[in-house]
Design a protein around this motif. Structure first.
Motif, short mmCIF file in Angstrom:
data_model
loop_
_atom_site.label_atom_id
_atom_site.label_comp_id
_atom_site.label_asym_id
_atom_site.label_seq_id
_atom_site.Cartn_x
_atom_site.Cartn_y
_atom_site.Cartn_z
N TRP A 96 -0.35 -13.83 29.46
CA TRP A 96 -0.88 -12.47 29.51
C TRP A 96 0.20 -11.45 29.17
CZ3 TRP A 96 -3.72 -10.00 34.33
CH2 TRP A 96 -4.47 -8.91 33.88
N GLY A 97 1.17 -11.24 30.04
CA GLY A 97 2.16 -10.22 29.79
C GLY A 97 1.69 -8.83 30.18
N LEU A 98 1.02 -8.71 31.31
CA LEU A 98 0.55 -7.41 31.80
C LEU A 98 1.76 -6.55 32.17
CD1 LEU A 98 -1.95 -5.70 32.81
CD2 LEU A 98 -1.47 -6.69 35.07
N PRO A 99 1.84 -5.33 31.66
CA PRO A 99 2.95 -4.44 32.05
C PRO A 99 2.96 -4.22 33.56
CG PRO A 99 1.76 -3.54 30.17
CD PRO A 99 0.94 -4.68 30.68
N HIS A 100 4.14 -4.13 34.13
CA HIS A 100 4.25 -3.91 35.57
C HIS A 100 3.77 -2.50 35.91
CE1 HIS A 100 7.47 -7.26 36.28
NE2 HIS A 100 6.26 -7.72 36.08
N SER A 101 3.29 -2.35 37.13
CA SER A 101 2.82 -1.06 37.61
C SER A 101 3.97 -0.07 37.68
CB SER A 101 2.18 -1.22 38.98
OG SER A 101 1.89 0.04 39.55
N THR A 102 3.67 1.18 37.40
CA THR A 102 4.67 2.24 37.54
C THR A 102 4.73 2.76 38.97
OG1 THR A 102 3.03 3.91 36.91
CG2 THR A 102 4.37 2.96 35.15
N LEU A 103 3.83 2.28 39.83
CA LEU A 103 3.80 2.72 41.23
C LEU A 103 4.66 1.81 42.09
CD1 LEU A 103 0.01 3.52 41.83
CD2 LEU A 103 1.82 5.03 41.00
N GLY A 104 5.48 2.41 42.92
CA GLY A 104 6.22 1.64 43.90
C GLY A 104 5.31 1.25 45.05
N PRO A 105 5.81 0.45 45.99
CA PRO A 105 4.97 -0.03 47.09
C PRO A 105 4.31 1.09 47.89
CG PRO A 105 7.00 -1.29 46.99
CD PRO A 105 7.16 -0.17 46.01
N GLU A 106 5.05 2.14 48.22
CA GLU A 106 4.49 3.23 49.02
C GLU A 106 3.40 3.97 48.26
OE1 GLU A 106 5.91 7.24 51.46
OE2 GLU A 106 7.40 5.83 50.68
N ASP A 107 3.64 4.24 46.98
CA ASP A 107 2.64 4.93 46.17
C ASP A 107 1.40 4.06 45.96
OD1 ASP A 107 4.10 7.23 45.92
OD2 ASP A 107 5.02 6.67 44.01
N ALA A 108 1.60 2.75 45.81
CA ALA A 108 0.46 1.85 45.65
C ALA A 108 -0.39 1.82 46.93
CB ALA A 108 0.93 0.44 45.31
N ARG A 109 0.26 1.83 48.09
CA ARG A 109 -0.48 1.90 49.35
C ARG A 109 -1.26 3.21 49.45
NH1 ARG A 109 4.26 -0.63 51.45
NH2 ARG A 109 5.09 1.38 52.14
N ALA A 110 -0.63 4.30 49.06
CA ALA A 110 -1.32 5.59 49.10
C ALA A 110 -2.53 5.60 48.17
CB ALA A 110 -0.34 6.71 48.72
N GLU A 111 -2.36 5.00 46.99
CA GLU A 111 -3.47 4.96 46.04
C GLU A 111 -4.62 4.11 46.57
OE1 GLU A 111 -5.50 5.77 42.38
OE2 GLU A 111 -3.88 6.75 43.51
N LEU A 112 -4.29 2.98 47.20
CA LEU A 112 -5.35 2.13 47.73
C LEU A 112 -6.11 2.83 48.85
CD1 LEU A 112 -6.86 -0.53 47.73
CD2 LEU A 112 -5.15 -1.45 49.33
N ILE A 113 -5.41 3.50 49.75
CA ILE A 113 -6.09 4.24 50.82
C ILE A 113 -7.01 5.31 50.24
CG2 ILE A 113 -5.69 6.01 52.58
CD1 ILE A 113 -5.52 3.31 53.78
N ARG A 114 -6.52 6.05 49.25
CA ARG A 114 -7.35 7.10 48.64
C ARG A 114 -8.59 6.50 48.00
NH1 ARG A 114 -8.40 9.59 43.93
NH2 ARG A 114 -7.08 8.18 42.72
N ARG A 115 -8.42 5.40 47.25
CA ARG A 115 -9.57 4.75 46.63
C ARG A 115 -10.53 4.23 47.69
NH1 ARG A 115 -9.27 2.81 41.43
NH2 ARG A 115 -7.71 3.94 40.22
N TYR A 116 -9.98 3.57 48.70
CA TYR A 116 -10.80 2.95 49.74
C TYR A 116 -11.66 3.98 50.47
CZ TYR A 116 -11.80 0.75 54.27
OH TYR A 116 -12.42 0.29 55.40
N LEU A 117 -11.07 5.09 50.83
CA LEU A 117 -11.83 6.13 51.52
C LEU A 117 -12.88 6.74 50.59
CD1 LEU A 117 -9.04 7.92 53.57
CD2 LEU A 117 -10.70 6.22 54.36
N GLY A 118 -12.58 6.81 49.30
CA GLY A 118 -13.58 7.28 48.35
C GLY A 118 -14.73 6.31 48.20
N TRP A 119 -14.45 5.02 48.21
CA TRP A 119 -15.50 4.01 48.10
C TRP A 119 -16.41 4.01 49.32
CZ3 TRP A 119 -11.36 -0.27 47.02
CH2 TRP A 119 -10.85 -0.11 45.72
N THR A 120 -15.82 4.14 50.50
CA THR A 120 -16.58 4.00 51.73
C THR A 120 -17.19 5.31 52.21
OG1 THR A 120 -14.58 4.38 53.04
CG2 THR A 120 -15.15 2.07 52.53
N GLY A 121 -16.61 6.44 51.84
CA GLY A 121 -17.04 7.72 52.38
C GLY A 121 -16.43 8.02 53.73
#
Length: 413
Positions: free
Chosen positions: A211-236
Motif C-alpha cells: 500500500w504505502g499509505l502516507p502517515h497521518s499529520t496528526l500527533g497522538p493528542e490531536d488524533a484523540r481530539a479528532e476522534l472525540i469530535r467525530r464521535y460526539l458528532g456521530w452520536t449527538g
C-alpha cells in the motif's frame, strides 16, 4: 487534514431544560444524527460513514446494512467503493476493525497501532523485535514482486523458514506462527492492506497487497481530539463512560478531550451528556418526528454500538421483555438485531436463509410501515447477500435457537 476542535467555553446550555431531554426525545435525536430519518437518502458510502460513523466489521453484514438503511446503497456499489478505495476496512479505535471513508484512513489507522502489545506476546515465546522486523521486510519484498495480492498460505509457502512456527504454546496464545503479527504490524503502519476475497466485506477471508499509505499529520493528542469530535458528532452526545468505551482512551485522556471539545448537558434521567457546542443549539430546536420511521438494523449498527446503550433504546414498558430467559434491557449487547421506530426498539429479528425469510418478534404487533420495511429488507438480503451474518463464525445452525425463540415470541412457533 486540518483538525477542528470546538471551543465550548462561551457556549451555554440555557436553552436546554433537563426535564425536556427525555429518553424518548434523545432516542429520536440520536436517530436523526445517525441519518436514519432519511436525511442521508442520496449520500455516497463515504458521506454516510462520515456522518453516521465508521461501520463495525467483524466478518458480518453490518457494513452493508449500515449503508442500505441510510442511503439505499446496494452491495454491488459498496463492493465497487471498496475496490476503488473510497472506503476500506482498517483497525482503528481500540484496535477494532471498522469500514471508513478514505479521508479518515491515515489518522484513524494511527489510533489502532499497538505494536508494543504484539511484541510482548511474542517476546514471551522467544521472538525478538529483530526477527519480526526482518520478516516484515521480507513480506514487503515478496508482495512487491508478486503479480497480485497473496493470501497467508501463499506467503508462508514463499517465505519458507523465515516464518517460524511457535508450537503449541503459541497456539494457546493466539500466535501459531510469526506471520500474523508481522502482517498486522505492516497493516497498522499502512505499508500493506488487506483485500477481501471475492470483494465482499461479510466473508472474513483476505489477501494482502502493498500500500504505502502516507502517515497521518496528526500527533497522538490531536488524533484523540479528532476522534472525540467525530464521535460526539456521530452520536449527538455521550457520557464520559460511553466515550471512553468507544475510544479506548484512559479516563484522563477522555476528560481532557471532552473538556476541550464539548459541553456537559444535564438530561432528564441518566447522563449528563457531553455534546458538541453546535449540537446544543440544534437539540434545543429539535422535535421528534410524528410519523413512523421504521428501520431494521444490525446488532452492531453505529446507533447501538457507539454508545453500547441498547437499554436506553427500549421504551420503559419493554425493558422487562425476555428472550430465552434473558432480559433484553439488562444485556450490554443485543442478542438479536433490532427493529426500530425513530430510535426506539420495537422488535427483534434474525435472517433464516433456509426459508429465505426474516424471523421477527414485534413487541406490539405490526403496522403497515413495519410490514413493508421487513419485506424490503428481506428482499434486499435475498438479492444482495444471500444470508445475514452477525460475525464471521455466524451460521444458520448457530442461530437456529434464536430463530425458534423469535418465532415463538412472535406467535409463529
Amino acid at each position: 487534514m486540518t483538525t477542528h476542535v470546538s471551543t465550548p467555553d462561551s457556549v451555554g446550555t440555557e436553552g436546554l431544560q433537563a426535564e425536556r431531554l427525555t429518553p424518548g426525545l434523545l432516542r429520536a435525536w440520536a436517530w436523526h444524527k445517525q441519518g436514519l430519518d432519511g436525511t442521508l437518502a442520496v449520500a455516497t458510502s463515504e458521506e454516510v460513514l462520515a456522518r453516521a460513523g465508521w461501520a463495525r466489521s467483524v466478518g458480518g453484514a453490518n457494513p452493508y446494512l449500515t449503508l442500505f438503511a441510510r442511503a439505499g446503497i446496494r452491495r454491488d456499489q459498496v463492493d465497487r467503493d471498496v475496490l476503488d478505495l473510497k472506503i476500506h476496512e482498517l483497525p482503528t479505535a481500540r484496535g477494532c476493525t471498522y469500514v471508513l471513508g478514505r479521508e479518515d484512513f491515515a489518522w484513524a489507522l494511527s489510533l489502532g497501532k499497538n505494536a508494543e502489545e504484539a511484541f510482548r506476546v511474542l517476546a514471551r515465546l522467544g521472538v525478538d523485535r529483530g526477527e519480526i522486523t526482518l520478516l516484515e521486510e521480507q513480506i514487503l519484498h515478496v508482495l512487491w514482486e508478486a503479480d497480485g495480492p497473496m493470501d497467508p498460505k501463499q506467503l508462508r509457502d514463499e517465505l519458507g523458514e523465515s516464518v517460524r512456527s511457535l508450537g503449541e504454546e503459541g497456539r494457546k496464545k493466539g500466535a501459531s506462527t510469526t506471520l500474523p503479527t508481522a502482517l498486522g504490524l505492516l497493516q497498522a503502519d499502512g505499508r500493506i492492506r488487506r483485500v477481501p476475497v471475492n470483494g465482499r466485506l461479510d466473508q472474513q477471508r483476505y489477501t494482502y497487497t502493498p500500500w504505502g499509505l502516507p502517515h497521518s499529520t496528526l500527533g497522538p493528542e490531536d488524533a484523540r481530539a479528532e476522534l472525540i469530535r467525530r464521535y460526539l458528532g456521530w452520536t449527538g452526545g455521550a457520557t464520559l463512560g460511553q466515550s471512553q468505551w468507544f475510544t479506548g482512551f484512559t479516563v484522563a485522556q477522555s476528560k481532557a478531550a471532552l473538556a476541550a471539545a464539548a459541553v456537559e448537558v444535564p438530561v432528564a434521567s441518566g447522563g449528563p451528556l457531553w455534546m458538541l457546542p453546535d449540537d446544543v443549539g440544534s437539540l434545543a430546536r429539535f422535535t421528534a418526528p410524528e410519523k413512523e420511521q421504521i428501520q431494521l438494523l444490525a446488532g452492531t449498527d453505529s446507533l447501538v454500538l457507539q454508545r453500547r446503550n441498547s437499554a436506553d433504546l427500549f421504551a420503559e414498558a419493554d425493558k422487562g421483555r425476555k428472550v430465552l430467559n434473558s432480559t433484553l434491557a439488562l444485556q450490554a449487547d443485543l442478542p438479536d438485531h433490532p427493529i426500530l421506530d425513530r430510535g426506539r426498539i420495537i422488535g427483534l429479528w434474525q435472517y433464516d436463509p433456509g426459508k429465505a425469510r426474516i424471523a421477527h418478534w414485534l413487541f406490539d404487533g405490526p403496522t403497515p410501515a413495519v410490514t413493508r420495511r421487513i419485506a424490503e429488507v428481506e428482499a434486499w438480503i435475498q438479492e444482495d447477500l444471500g444470508d445475514f451474518r452477525s460475525y464471521s463464525l455466524d451460521s444458520p445452525a448457530s442461530r437456529q435457537e434464536r430463530l425458534d425463540a423469535l418465532d415463538a415470541a412472535g406467535g409463529r412457533g
